[in-house]
Design a protein around this motif. Structure first.
Motif, PDB file in Angstrom:
ATOM      1  N   GLY A 177      -1.612  10.821  -0.465  1.00 52.82           N
ATOM      2  CA  GLY A 177      -1.900  11.783   0.605  1.00 52.82           C
ATOM      3  C   GLY A 177      -1.103  11.386   1.835  1.00 52.82           C
ATOM      4  O   GLY A 177      -0.203  12.099   2.259  1.00 52.82           O
ATOM      5  N   HIS A 178      -1.407  10.213   2.360  1.00 54.86           N
ATOM      6  CA  HIS A 178      -0.605   9.691   3.482  1.00 54.86           C
ATOM      7  C   HIS A 178       0.858   9.577   3.032  1.00 54.86           C
ATOM      8  O   HIS A 178       1.771   9.965   3.754  1.00 54.86           O
ATOM      9  CB  HIS A 178      -1.171   8.343   3.920  1.00 54.86           C
ATOM     10  CG  HIS A 178      -0.403   7.688   5.021  1.00 54.86           C
ATOM     11  ND1 HIS A 178      -0.351   8.194   6.297  1.00 54.86           N
ATOM     12  CD2 HIS A 178       0.381   6.573   5.030  1.00 54.86           C
ATOM     13  CE1 HIS A 178       0.424   7.417   7.042  1.00 54.86           C
ATOM     14  NE2 HIS A 178       0.885   6.441   6.301  1.00 54.86           N
ATOM     15  N   THR A 179       1.057   9.032   1.829  1.00 47.10           N
ATOM     16  CA  THR A 179       2.344   9.090   1.113  1.00 47.10           C
ATOM     17  C   THR A 179       2.022   9.414  -0.349  1.00 47.10           C
ATOM     18  O   THR A 179       0.871   9.275  -0.780  1.00 47.10           O
ATOM     19  CB  THR A 179       3.112   7.747   1.178  1.00 47.10           C
ATOM     20  OG1 THR A 179       2.314   6.736   0.559  1.00 47.10           O
ATOM     21  CG2 THR A 179       3.454   7.349   2.603  1.00 47.10           C
ATOM     22  N   THR A 197       0.844  -1.205   0.000  1.00 44.28           N
ATOM     23  CA  THR A 197       0.000   0.000   0.000  1.00 44.28           C
ATOM     24  C   THR A 197       0.874   1.248   0.000  1.00 44.28           C
ATOM     25  O   THR A 197       0.595   2.211  -0.695  1.00 44.28           O
ATOM     26  CB  THR A 197      -0.945   0.046   1.220  1.00 44.28           C
ATOM     27  OG1 THR A 197      -0.164   0.047   2.434  1.00 44.28           O
ATOM     28  CG2 THR A 197      -1.906  -1.132   1.221  1.00 44.28           C
ATOM     29  N   HIS A 198       1.970   1.191   0.803  1.00 37.14           N
ATOM     30  CA  HIS A 198       2.904   2.320   0.836  1.00 37.14           C
ATOM     31  C   HIS A 198       4.176   1.889   1.555  1.00 37.14           C
ATOM     32  O   HIS A 198       4.212   0.831   2.195  1.00 37.14           O
ATOM     33  CB  HIS A 198       2.263   3.542   1.478  1.00 37.14           C
ATOM     34  CG  HIS A 198       1.948   3.398   2.929  1.00 37.14           C
ATOM     35  ND1 HIS A 198       1.007   2.506   3.408  1.00 37.14           N
ATOM     36  CD2 HIS A 198       2.449   4.017   4.028  1.00 37.14           C
ATOM     37  CE1 HIS A 198       0.936   2.600   4.715  1.00 37.14           C
ATOM     38  NE2 HIS A 198       1.815   3.493   5.133  1.00 37.14           N
ATOM     39  N   ALA A 199       5.198   2.721   1.453  1.00 34.02           N
ATOM     40  CA  ALA A 199       6.554   2.281   1.800  1.00 34.02           C
ATOM     41  C   ALA A 199       6.978   2.594   3.235  1.00 34.02           C
ATOM     42  O   ALA A 199       8.171   2.603   3.530  1.00 34.02           O
ATOM     43  CB  ALA A 199       7.551   2.888   0.815  1.00 34.02           C
ATOM     44  N   HIS A 200       6.036   2.858   4.141  1.00 30.00           N
ATOM     45  CA  HIS A 200       6.428   3.038   5.543  1.00 30.00           C
ATOM     46  C   HIS A 200       6.915   1.705   6.118  1.00 30.00           C
ATOM     47  O   HIS A 200       6.418   0.637   5.748  1.00 30.00           O
ATOM     48  CB  HIS A 200       5.257   3.588   6.367  1.00 30.00           C
ATOM     49  CG  HIS A 200       5.058   5.068   6.194  1.00 30.00           C
ATOM     50  ND1 HIS A 200       3.859   5.697   6.410  1.00 30.00           N
ATOM     51  CD2 HIS A 200       5.933   6.041   5.823  1.00 30.00           C
ATOM     52  CE1 HIS A 200       3.993   7.007   6.192  1.00 30.00           C
ATOM     53  NE2 HIS A 200       5.252   7.232   5.825  1.00 30.00           N
ATOM     54  N   ILE A 201       7.839   1.812   7.072  1.00 27.01           N
ATOM     55  CA  ILE A 201       8.523   0.632   7.612  1.00 27.01           C
ATOM     56  C   ILE A 201       7.553  -0.389   8.209  1.00 27.01           C
ATOM     57  O   ILE A 201       7.808  -1.594   8.156  1.00 27.01           O
ATOM     58  CB  ILE A 201       9.590   1.066   8.665  1.00 27.01           C
ATOM     59  CG1 ILE A 201      10.401  -0.111   9.184  1.00 27.01           C
ATOM     60  CG2 ILE A 201       8.952   1.833   9.820  1.00 27.01           C
ATOM     61  CD1 ILE A 201      11.357  -0.693   8.197  1.00 27.01           C
ATOM     62  N   ASP A 202       6.430   0.073   8.755  1.00 23.08           N
ATOM     63  CA  ASP A 202       5.483  -0.878   9.359  1.00 23.08           C
ATOM     64  C   ASP A 202       4.686  -1.659   8.302  1.00 23.08           C
ATOM     65  O   ASP A 202       3.943  -2.579   8.651  1.00 23.08           O
ATOM     66  CB  ASP A 202       4.526  -0.184  10.352  1.00 23.08           C
ATOM     67  CG  ASP A 202       3.835   1.041   9.791  1.00 23.08           C
ATOM     68  OD1 ASP A 202       4.375   1.654   8.846  1.00 23.08           O
ATOM     69  OD2 ASP A 202       2.765   1.396  10.301  1.00 23.08           O
ATOM     70  N   HIS A 203       4.850  -1.308   7.045  1.00 17.79           N
ATOM     71  CA  HIS A 203       4.151  -2.026   5.970  1.00 17.79           C
ATOM     72  C   HIS A 203       5.101  -2.809   5.065  1.00 17.79           C
ATOM     73  O   HIS A 203       4.671  -3.741   4.389  1.00 17.79           O
ATOM     74  CB  HIS A 203       3.298  -1.054   5.147  1.00 17.79           C
ATOM     75  CG  HIS A 203       2.208  -0.404   5.961  1.00 17.79           C
ATOM     76  ND1 HIS A 203       0.890  -0.782   5.901  1.00 17.79           N
ATOM     77  CD2 HIS A 203       2.272   0.573   6.904  1.00 17.79           C
ATOM     78  CE1 HIS A 203       0.182  -0.070   6.762  1.00 17.79           C
ATOM     79  NE2 HIS A 203       1.004   0.765   7.378  1.00 17.79           N
ATOM     80  N   ILE A 204       6.375  -2.399   5.037  1.00 18.31           N
ATOM     81  CA  ILE A 204       7.324  -3.119   4.159  1.00 18.31           C
ATOM     82  C   ILE A 204       8.490  -3.746   4.916  1.00 18.31           C
ATOM     83  O   ILE A 204       9.287  -4.465   4.328  1.00 18.31           O
ATOM     84  CB  ILE A 204       7.882  -2.212   3.030  1.00 18.31           C
ATOM     85  CG1 ILE A 204       8.724  -1.056   3.601  1.00 18.31           C
ATOM     86  CG2 ILE A 204       6.762  -1.699   2.136  1.00 18.31           C
ATOM     87  CD1 ILE A 204       9.541  -0.339   2.530  1.00 18.31           C
ATOM     88  N   GLY A 236      -5.015   0.259   3.544  1.00 18.64           N
ATOM     89  CA  GLY A 236      -3.711   0.717   4.038  1.00 18.64           C
ATOM     90  C   GLY A 236      -3.882   1.818   5.066  1.00 18.64           C
ATOM     91  O   GLY A 236      -4.737   1.725   5.958  1.00 18.64           O
ATOM     92  N   ASP A 237      -3.100   2.882   4.926  1.00 18.08           N
ATOM     93  CA  ASP A 237      -3.186   3.983   5.890  1.00 18.08           C
ATOM     94  C   ASP A 237      -3.998   5.164   5.352  1.00 18.08           C
ATOM     95  O   ASP A 237      -3.992   6.242   5.946  1.00 18.08           O
ATOM     96  CB  ASP A 237      -1.780   4.453   6.288  1.00 18.08           C
ATOM     97  CG  ASP A 237      -1.131   3.475   7.264  1.00 18.08           C
ATOM     98  OD1 ASP A 237      -1.754   2.438   7.570  1.00 18.08           O
ATOM     99  OD2 ASP A 237      -0.004   3.744   7.716  1.00 18.08           O
ATOM    100  N   ALA A 238      -4.705   4.955   4.222  1.00 17.64           N
ATOM    101  CA  ALA A 238      -5.588   6.011   3.723  1.00 17.64           C
ATOM    102  C   ALA A 238      -6.856   6.093   4.569  1.00 17.64           C
ATOM    103  O   ALA A 238      -7.529   7.119   4.601  1.00 17.64           O
ATOM    104  CB  ALA A 238      -5.956   5.746   2.264  1.00 17.64           C
TER     105      ALA A 238
HETATM  106 ZN   LIG Z   1       1.896   4.651   6.957  1.00 19.60          ZN
END
Ligand SMILES: [Zn+2]
Length: 246
Positions: free
Chosen positions: A157-159, A61-68, A176-178
């Motif tokens: 938006g979030h990323t 969903t996006h490249a923040h550490i808690d997701h990748i 994801g975080d949207a």
């Molecule tokens: Zn995030």
């Protein structure tokens, strides 16, 4: 791990969710938790009779550490395509700095809830944000030729390249975080946006809700919090009205 629909599950790492979709012997994974969450992810996969080698593709969903973060451990053992939006790739590979204000978060670290959360996520490898090599983007807009026939839904938006994934057959939207339904740093337990400190653009995050609202989903699998069942339009209305400060 929680079953969401036939052949679909939501699992949880350290305050963050992932999703598994099965088609025959093939699995698609959506997001992968923090680096130290790989053991929980592997246990989830074993609990449904599979192993890491059955993952045919990972959608990010996006490249923040808690997701990748969990992909570091996964890719060291199993070479699998990792797909995300083109705008998100440079964040994952380290060519571009990730948005979100780490210093602002540190200034809030005197608050007990923030301190506890920071301690927890650091133990899960939050600071081990290594560049992700070999990630790629999908070649067309979908549905992608993967289990569940996912359709990427651009929700920046979030990323800058945040993407939700819609599974039309099941009416399931991985947001994801949207759009989240709970987070250790927010009080809300209904669909809401993450606080500003986590977002690249608050205006973008609000705009992303419009994109989510166009999807014909009635089950939401958020990046943080529990599954939410109901029309997406209702979830988006709630997210617009719920305050999201820490
Ligand atoms: Zn995030």
């Amino acid at each position: 791990m929680k079953q969401i629909a036939d052949g679909m599950w939501m699992g949880r790492g350290t305050d963050v969710n992932w999703m598994l979709v099965r088609d025959g012997s093939d699995l698609t994974l959506v997001d992968a938790g923090y680096p130290a969450d790989i053991a929980r992810l592997e246990a989830d996969i074993r609990s449904i009779g599979h192993n890491l080698g059955d993952i045919g593709a990972v959608l990010v969903t996006h490249a923040h550490i808690d997701h990748i973060g969990g992909l570091q451990g996964l890719l060291s053992r199993h070479d699998v395509p990792v797909l995300m939006a083109a705008q998100e790739l440079p964040l994952a590979t380290g060519e571009q700095e990730k948005p979100g204000s780490r210093s602002e978060l540190m200034r809030m670290a005197w608050r007990p809830n923030v301190a506890m959360w920071l301690g927890r996520v650091m133990r899960s490898g939050a600071l081990h944000d290594e560049p992700l090599r070999g990630a790629q983007t999908w070649s067309d807009g979908g549905p992608l030729d993967l289990p569940g026939r996912p359709v990427p839904v651009a929700s920046p938006g979030h990323t800058p390249g945040h993407t939700a994934y819609f599974f039309p057959e099941h009416g399931v939207l991985a947001t994801g975080d949207a759009l989240v339904t709970a987070h250790p740093l927010t009080a809300a337990h209904t669909p809401h946006l993450l606080p500003s400190v986590f977002n690249a653009s608050d205006a973008g995050a609000l705009g992303a809700l419009d994109a989510l609202a166009t999807v014909d989903a009635d089950v939401i699998v958020p990046g943080h919090g529990d599954v939410w069942r109901g029309p997406i339009a209702r979830a988006v209305d709630l997210a617009r009205s719920v305050p999201t400060s820490i």
